[in-house]
Design an enzyme around this catalytic site. Structure first.
Site, PDB file in Angstrom:
ATOM      1  N   HIS A 101       0.861  -1.193   0.000  1.00 53.01           N
ATOM      2  CA  HIS A 101       0.000   0.000   0.000  1.00 53.01           C
ATOM      3  C   HIS A 101       0.891   1.234   0.000  1.00 53.01           C
ATOM      4  CE1 HIS A 101      -3.894   1.923   1.124  1.00 53.01           C
ATOM      5  NE2 HIS A 101      -3.163   2.723   1.877  1.00 53.01           N
TER       6      HIS A 101
ATOM      7  N   GLY B  49      -0.240   5.822  12.289  1.00 56.81           N
ATOM      8  CA  GLY B  49      -0.074   5.792  13.744  1.00 56.81           C
ATOM      9  C   GLY B  49      -1.240   6.351  14.534  1.00 56.81           C
TER      10      GLY B  49
ATOM     11  N   ASP C 285       0.878   5.274   0.126  1.00 53.81           N
ATOM     12  CA  ASP C 285       0.027   6.397   0.531  1.00 53.81           C
ATOM     13  C   ASP C 285       0.536   7.715  -0.021  1.00 53.81           C
ATOM     14  OD1 ASP C 285      -2.084   5.420   2.324  1.00 53.81           O
ATOM     15  OD2 ASP C 285      -0.385   4.615   3.453  1.00 53.81           O
TER      16      ASP C 285
ATOM     17  N   ASP D  28      -8.365   0.630   6.283  1.00 55.15           N
ATOM     18  CA  ASP D  28      -7.059   1.300   6.390  1.00 55.15           C
ATOM     19  C   ASP D  28      -7.100   2.324   7.518  1.00 55.15           C
ATOM     20  OD1 ASP D  28      -4.615   2.558   5.860  1.00 55.15           O
ATOM     21  OD2 ASP D  28      -5.313   3.554   4.028  1.00 55.15           O
TER      22      ASP D  28
HETATM   23  C1  DX5 Z   1      -3.036   7.321   6.423  1.00 56.61           C
HETATM   24  C2  DX5 Z   1      -2.918   6.220   5.392  1.00 56.61           C
HETATM   25  C3  DX5 Z   1      -2.785   4.883   5.982  1.00 56.61           C
HETATM   26  C4  DX5 Z   1      -1.685   4.772   7.018  1.00 56.61           C
HETATM   27  C5  DX5 Z   1      -2.024   3.665   7.960  1.00 56.61           C
HETATM   28  O1  DX5 Z   1      -4.215   7.956   6.471  1.00 56.61           O
HETATM   29  O2  DX5 Z   1      -3.972   6.184   4.486  1.00 56.61           O
HETATM   30  O3  DX5 Z   1      -2.594   3.917   4.964  1.00 56.61           O
HETATM   31  O4  DX5 Z   1      -0.422   4.543   6.447  1.00 56.61           O
HETATM   32  O5  DX5 Z   1      -1.173   3.720   9.032  1.00 56.61           O
HETATM   33  P1  DX5 Z   1      -1.459   2.927  10.381  1.00 56.61           P
HETATM   34  O6  DX5 Z   1      -1.633   1.495  10.040  1.00 56.61           O
HETATM   35  O7  DX5 Z   1      -0.274   3.222  11.216  1.00 56.61           O
HETATM   36  O8  DX5 Z   1      -2.729   3.543  10.931  1.00 56.61           O
HETATM   37 ZN    ZN Z   2      -3.733   4.476   3.035  1.00 49.87          ZN
END
Ligand code: DX5
Ligand code: ZN
Length: 223
Positions: free
Chosen positions: A40, A153, A42, A180
């Site tokens: 994934h 996070g 971002d 997500d």
């Molecule tokens: C943030 C991104 C996510 C993020 C998830 O909004 O879209 O994909 O990287 O991170 P965690 O798993 O740490 O919440």
């Molecule tokens: Zn994401």
């Protein structure tokens, strides 16, 4: 390449947003060796979300490594004007793009399809689920955000399990359901039971300093 044919029934998707960027390639290789298939990616533009994150220039270095081992890169475009960026991500080696239903997404869909990419729509936690339904039959995936997009996070929003279950009921069977944000060992089983099959995790995989162990823990919890 047809995105759908290469994605397994359930995927834990490492979100590289929380990787060690000084060792990005190595971390990707370790996760590929451990069994991760879909990564994934971002993308934040500093407008739709506050941070500017990872762009196509970096993806160009990573995507061939992923593809060489049969993996895929799933790009989550947290951007105001996705059509402006889709061609660059396609050229950089993206296999799918997911854009937000809260922005003008149709031009991005057309561009993604003309380049053979998988295409998904993402919903912020406070966006009505019905917004994705009129065109659901044309989507490969729907992304149910379980945090407000932008940063890795953050704490998982508990109501997301119920939203995921409701989406699963509403969506055609062939549309994959991705969750997500704040996904970890404590909620991944409930999300899987709710019908989510693409489970994105950044901190739960990279936060403990051993991405392989982090990936394995989540993969075994949803197996
Ligand atoms: C943030 C991104 C996510 C993020 C998830 O909004 O879209 O994909 O990287 O991170 P965690 O798993 O740490 O919440
Ligand atoms: Zn994401």
């Amino acid at each position: 390449m047809d995105w759908r044919e290469h994605v397994r029934e359930v995927e834990v998707e490492p979100s590289l947003y929380a990787a060690d960027f000084a060792r990005l390639g190595e971390e990707v290789d370790v996760l590929l060796d451990t069994g991760a298939r879909v990564f994934h990616w971002d993308v934040g533009d500093g407008h739709f979300v506050e941070p500017v994150t990872m762009g196509p220039i970096v993806l160009r270095a990573v995507a061939p490594r992923v593809r060489a081992q049969g993996g895929l890169v799933d790009c989550h475009l947290m951007v105001e004007n996705p059509a402006r960026h889709v061609p660059q991500f396609a050229e950089a080696g993206a296999d799918s793009v997911t854009v937000h239903v809260e922005v003008d997404w149709e031009p991005a869909r057309a561009l993604a399809r003309s380049r053979g990419l998988g295409f998904g729509l993402a919903l912020n936690p406070d966006t009505p689920l019905e917004r994705v339904l009129p065109r659901a039959g044309e989507l490969d995936l729907v992304l149910c955000m379980s945090v407000h997009p932008g940063y890795s996070g953050q704490r998982f929003i508990a109501a997301s399990v119920e939203r995921a279950a409701r989406l699963r009921e509403l969506l055609p069977d062939r549309v994959r359901l991705q969750v997500d944000g704040g996904v970890g060992a404590e909620n991944v089983g409930a999300l899987r039971q709710a019908g989510a099959d693409l489970l994105v995790a950044a901190s739960a995989i990279f936060g403990g300093g051993d991405p392989a162990a982090g990936y394995r823990a989540l993969a075994s919890a949803v197996a």
